[in-house]
Design a protein around this motif. Structure first.
Motif, PDB file in Angstrom:
ATOM      1  N   ILE A  42      -7.655   3.789   3.454  1.00  0.00           N
ATOM      2  CA  ILE A  42      -7.108   5.130   3.580  1.00  0.00           C
ATOM      3  C   ILE A  42      -7.773   5.850   4.744  1.00  0.00           C
ATOM      4  CG2 ILE A  42      -8.744   6.158   1.932  1.00  0.00           C
ATOM      5  CD1 ILE A  42      -6.434   8.067   1.082  1.00  0.00           C
ATOM      6  N   ASP A  43      -6.976   6.628   5.446  1.00  0.00           N
ATOM      7  CA  ASP A  43      -7.468   7.615   6.401  1.00  0.00           C
ATOM      8  C   ASP A  43      -7.098   8.962   5.821  1.00  0.00           C
ATOM      9  OD1 ASP A  43      -8.437   5.729   8.141  1.00  0.00           O
ATOM     10  OD2 ASP A  43      -6.859   5.958   9.635  1.00  0.00           O
ATOM     11  N   THR A  70     -15.910  17.047   1.658  1.00  0.00           N
ATOM     12  CA  THR A  70     -14.732  17.737   1.123  1.00  0.00           C
ATOM     13  C   THR A  70     -13.565  16.767   0.976  1.00  0.00           C
ATOM     14  OG1 THR A  70     -15.426  19.820   2.147  1.00  0.00           O
ATOM     15  CG2 THR A  70     -13.092  19.619   1.575  1.00  0.00           C
ATOM     16  N   LEU A  71     -13.400  15.852   1.919  1.00  0.00           N
ATOM     17  CA  LEU A  71     -12.290  14.906   1.906  1.00  0.00           C
ATOM     18  C   LEU A  71     -12.491  13.760   0.907  1.00  0.00           C
ATOM     19  CD1 LEU A  71     -11.720  14.584   5.765  1.00  0.00           C
ATOM     20  CD2 LEU A  71     -10.368  15.944   4.138  1.00  0.00           C
ATOM     21  N   PHE A  72     -13.741  13.400   0.648  1.00  0.00           N
ATOM     22  CA  PHE A  72     -14.033  12.209  -0.150  1.00  0.00           C
ATOM     23  C   PHE A  72     -13.386  12.187  -1.538  1.00  0.00           C
ATOM     24  CE2 PHE A  72     -16.705   9.704  -3.068  1.00  0.00           C
ATOM     25  CZ  PHE A  72     -16.497   8.446  -2.508  1.00  0.00           C
ATOM     26  N   PRO A  73     -13.435  13.252  -2.332  1.00  0.00           N
ATOM     27  CA  PRO A  73     -12.810  13.158  -3.668  1.00  0.00           C
ATOM     28  C   PRO A  73     -11.315  12.838  -3.616  1.00  0.00           C
ATOM     29  CG  PRO A  73     -14.225  15.087  -3.542  1.00  0.00           C
ATOM     30  CD  PRO A  73     -14.123  14.528  -2.149  1.00  0.00           C
ATOM     31  N   TYR A  74     -10.628  13.335  -2.609  1.00  0.00           N
ATOM     32  CA  TYR A  74      -9.197  13.045  -2.467  1.00  0.00           C
ATOM     33  C   TYR A  74      -8.985  11.584  -2.099  1.00  0.00           C
ATOM     34  CZ  TYR A  74      -8.896  18.099  -2.473  1.00  0.00           C
ATOM     35  OH  TYR A  74      -9.008  19.423  -2.820  1.00  0.00           O
ATOM     36  N   ALA A  75      -9.801  11.067  -1.187  1.00  0.00           N
ATOM     37  CA  ALA A  75      -9.707   9.665  -0.792  1.00  0.00           C
ATOM     38  C   ALA A  75     -10.073   8.747  -1.952  1.00  0.00           C
ATOM     39  CB  ALA A  75     -10.620   9.395   0.409  1.00  0.00           C
ATOM     40  N   ARG A  76     -11.101   9.115  -2.703  1.00  0.00           N
ATOM     41  CA  ARG A  76     -11.533   8.309  -3.853  1.00  0.00           C
ATOM     42  C   ARG A  76     -10.426   8.199  -4.886  1.00  0.00           C
ATOM     43  NH1 ARG A  76     -16.849  10.234  -6.686  1.00  0.00           N
ATOM     44  NH2 ARG A  76     -15.618  12.130  -6.803  1.00  0.00           N
ATOM     45  N   GLU A  77      -9.765   9.314  -5.179  1.00  0.00           N
ATOM     46  CA  GLU A  77      -8.673   9.309  -6.156  1.00  0.00           C
ATOM     47  C   GLU A  77      -7.513   8.458  -5.659  1.00  0.00           C
ATOM     48  OE1 GLU A  77      -5.086   9.936  -8.062  1.00  0.00           O
ATOM     49  OE2 GLU A  77      -5.393  10.736  -6.064  1.00  0.00           O
ATOM     50  N   ALA A  78      -7.179   8.571  -4.381  1.00  0.00           N
ATOM     51  CA  ALA A  78      -6.063   7.802  -3.823  1.00  0.00           C
ATOM     52  C   ALA A  78      -6.355   6.301  -3.874  1.00  0.00           C
ATOM     53  CB  ALA A  78      -5.788   8.240  -2.383  1.00  0.00           C
ATOM     54  N   ILE A  79      -7.575   5.893  -3.542  1.00  0.00           N
ATOM     55  CA  ILE A  79      -7.954   4.471  -3.603  1.00  0.00           C
ATOM     56  C   ILE A  79      -7.882   3.961  -5.035  1.00  0.00           C
ATOM     57  CG2 ILE A  79      -9.922   2.876  -3.380  1.00  0.00           C
ATOM     58  CD1 ILE A  79      -8.763   3.343  -0.686  1.00  0.00           C
ATOM     59  N   SER A  80      -8.438   4.721  -5.970  1.00  0.00           N
ATOM     60  CA  SER A  80      -8.423   4.316  -7.379  1.00  0.00           C
ATOM     61  C   SER A  80      -6.997   4.150  -7.884  1.00  0.00           C
ATOM     62  CB  SER A  80      -9.175   5.342  -8.225  1.00  0.00           C
ATOM     63  OG  SER A  80      -9.151   4.961  -9.583  1.00  0.00           O
ATOM     64  N   LEU A 113     -11.576  10.802   7.449  1.00  0.00           N
ATOM     65  CA  LEU A 113     -12.483   9.955   6.679  1.00  0.00           C
ATOM     66  C   LEU A 113     -11.758   8.641   6.415  1.00  0.00           C
ATOM     67  CD1 LEU A 113     -15.105   9.542   5.033  1.00  0.00           C
ATOM     68  CD2 LEU A 113     -13.915  10.597   3.101  1.00  0.00           C
ATOM     69  N   HIS A 114     -12.284   7.559   6.959  1.00  0.00           N
ATOM     70  CA  HIS A 114     -11.685   6.231   6.780  1.00  0.00           C
ATOM     71  C   HIS A 114     -12.500   5.474   5.735  1.00  0.00           C
ATOM     72  CE1 HIS A 114      -9.693   2.433   7.694  1.00  0.00           C
ATOM     73  NE2 HIS A 114     -10.906   1.890   7.605  1.00  0.00           N
ATOM     74  N   ILE A 115     -11.801   4.993   4.711  1.00  0.00           N
ATOM     75  CA  ILE A 115     -12.442   4.174   3.678  1.00  0.00           C
ATOM     76  C   ILE A 115     -11.661   2.875   3.556  1.00  0.00           C
ATOM     77  CG2 ILE A 115     -13.044   3.970   1.227  1.00  0.00           C
ATOM     78  CD1 ILE A 115     -13.357   6.988   1.150  1.00  0.00           C
ATOM     79  N   SER A 116     -12.384   1.778   3.568  1.00  0.00           N
ATOM     80  CA  SER A 116     -11.803   0.452   3.406  1.00  0.00           C
ATOM     81  C   SER A 116     -12.546  -0.261   2.281  1.00  0.00           C
ATOM     82  CB  SER A 116     -11.940  -0.338   4.717  1.00  0.00           C
ATOM     83  OG  SER A 116     -11.514  -1.664   4.546  1.00  0.00           O
ATOM     84  N   VAL A 117     -11.779  -0.793   1.321  1.00  0.00           N
ATOM     85  CA  VAL A 117     -12.363  -1.544   0.215  1.00  0.00           C
ATOM     86  C   VAL A 117     -11.732  -2.935   0.211  1.00  0.00           C
ATOM     87  CG1 VAL A 117     -12.739  -1.662  -2.277  1.00  0.00           C
ATOM     88  CG2 VAL A 117     -12.615   0.565  -1.144  1.00  0.00           C
ATOM     89  N   HIS A 118     -12.562  -3.953   0.388  1.00  0.00           N
ATOM     90  CA  HIS A 118     -12.100  -5.338   0.419  1.00  0.00           C
ATOM     91  C   HIS A 118     -12.732  -6.076  -0.761  1.00  0.00           C
ATOM     92  CE1 HIS A 118     -11.484  -9.207   3.021  1.00  0.00           C
ATOM     93  NE2 HIS A 118     -10.713  -9.186   1.959  1.00  0.00           N
TER      94      HIS A 118
END
Length: 163
Positions: free
Chosen positions: A93-94, A120-130, A75-80
């Motif tokens: 994050i990947d 399933t992956l999103f909550p972990y990625a969300r926490e890491a980005i925050s 799951l790749h998330i990019s916030v600009h």
């Protein structure tokens, strides 16, 4: 789903296995494949009294078969965050996981890989980005929940040939 996380069904809707069905959907491993944070205009950006950033969020996911019924899902998330043309920060994050998907037909497996795995992956990625944004000196970023079922359906619709 039973206590060990396996989904079992014998097709009669009772949820009990008759021994002939060997379905499994299990998260085997969770890991960060790539993580980055850039704040090119610090510390000058902190001098500004009111920053109302425009935030651009990009999300995509991919999967690949890496073993017998074992898939890597990323799951790749990019916030600009920008103010006008000036970058405030860029966080990416990947978030990845290894999932065992067994006993499903290809359509069902693709649906699980495109919906349940990223969810399933999103909550972990969300926490890491925050956390990453907060450690960069900015207020923690709260990403809203994402409906991966709707995104999957939208992607499937776009893949259909135009009649």
């Amino acid at each position: 789903m039973n206590d060990d996380g396996k989904t079992q069904s014998n097709g009669n809707g009772s949820g009990k296995s008759n021994g002939s069905d060997n379905r499994a959907f299990l998260l085997q491993q969770l890991y960060v494949k790539d993580l980055s944070f850039e704040a090119p205009n610090t510390p000058q950006i902190f001098k500004e009294s009111s920053i109302e950033p425009e935030t651009e969020l990009n999300i995509r996911n991919s999967h690949s078969l890496i073993g017998d019924n074992l898939y890597e899902v990323v799951l790749h998330i990019s916030v600009h965050a920008k103010k006008d043309t000036q970058t405030i920060f860029l966080a990416e994050i990947d978030q990845a996981g290894l999932f065992l998907v067994r006993g499903y037909n290809p359509e069902q497996a693709n649906m699980l890989l495109g919906t349940q795995c990223p969810a399933t992956l999103f909550p972990y990625a969300r926490e890491a980005i925050s956390s990453l944004v907060g450690k960069g000196g900015f207020p923690p970023l709260m990403l809203q929940p994402i409906n991966f079922d709707a995104l999957y359906a939208q992607a499937r619709e776009q893949q259909k040939p135009q009649a």
